[in-house]
Design an enzyme around this catalytic site. Sequence first.
Site, PDB file in Angstrom:
ATOM      1  N   ASP A 153      79.949  76.057 108.109  1.00 33.54           N
ATOM      2  CA  ASP A 153      80.215  76.620 109.437  1.00 33.54           C
ATOM      3  C   ASP A 153      78.902  77.127 110.018  1.00 33.54           C
ATOM      4  O   ASP A 153      78.012  77.548 109.282  1.00 33.54           O
ATOM      5  CB  ASP A 153      81.220  77.768 109.360  1.00 33.54           C
ATOM      6  CG  ASP A 153      82.592  77.306 108.905  1.00 33.54           C
ATOM      7  OD1 ASP A 153      82.997  76.198 109.307  1.00 33.54           O
ATOM      8  OD2 ASP A 153      83.259  78.042 108.160  1.00 33.54           O
ATOM      9  N   ASP A 197      86.289  72.283 113.286  1.00 35.42           N
ATOM     10  CA  ASP A 197      87.263  73.319 113.634  1.00 35.42           C
ATOM     11  C   ASP A 197      87.561  73.308 115.134  1.00 35.42           C
ATOM     12  O   ASP A 197      88.705  73.501 115.554  1.00 35.42           O
ATOM     13  CB  ASP A 197      86.734  74.698 113.235  1.00 35.42           C
ATOM     14  CG  ASP A 197      86.593  74.862 111.729  1.00 35.42           C
ATOM     15  OD1 ASP A 197      87.357  74.207 110.998  1.00 35.42           O
ATOM     16  OD2 ASP A 197      85.729  75.641 111.295  1.00 35.42           O
TER      17      ASP A 197
END
Length: 210
Positions: A145, A179
């Site tokens: 991320d 995401d």
Amino acid sequence: MSLKKATLLIVIILLVDQISKIYIKTNFIYGEAGEIKVAEWFRIMLIENEGMAWGTVIPGEYGKLFLTIFRIFAVFGIAYWLWSSVKTKASNYLIVAISLIFAGAFGNIIDSVFYGVIFNDSFHAPATLFSENPYGTLFHGKVVDMLYFPFWSGILPEWLPIWGGKYFTFFNAIFNIADMAISTGVGILIVFNKKAFAPEKEVENQTSEV
């Protein structure tokens, strides 16, 4: 929307997702020490998680393996849903949404399956791609991320119930392109629910209007 166009959309998202992850992994140190502050409300940093989207974790020795296998089966189900929707000439809203969800899920699966055996860790220096000392094993990779949008941080007013007087950051999640694709796809299904799941006649009318 044809299967060819849906596949092209998926490939583009996967390329952007994986290129961004590989770049971040090989150029950033883990955590706040290696972050780049683009603006007060936007930062780029390397964080990894072993769980589902937004860092949810399944505890236990086999939790990670179970999660990865579950994701793989889920992706097969989404792929069939996409193929079936295209075959039955479903709404473009639905096909685009499914394509985004599929691309996002598949992008994070690549991390979970392969990253543990092609990268070393990033705690003291940027990782090396195809390292001789990988940090994990097959099916036990960590999802990368990097996008952080702390729009506001501060102490909440004392009069607020539960959270009053506590330090709070909005928005505190750190996420990636995959995401974003999943969230956008789900958002389309929620916001454009009637158009996404419109009856066949309405879909034909929408197509003819376009």
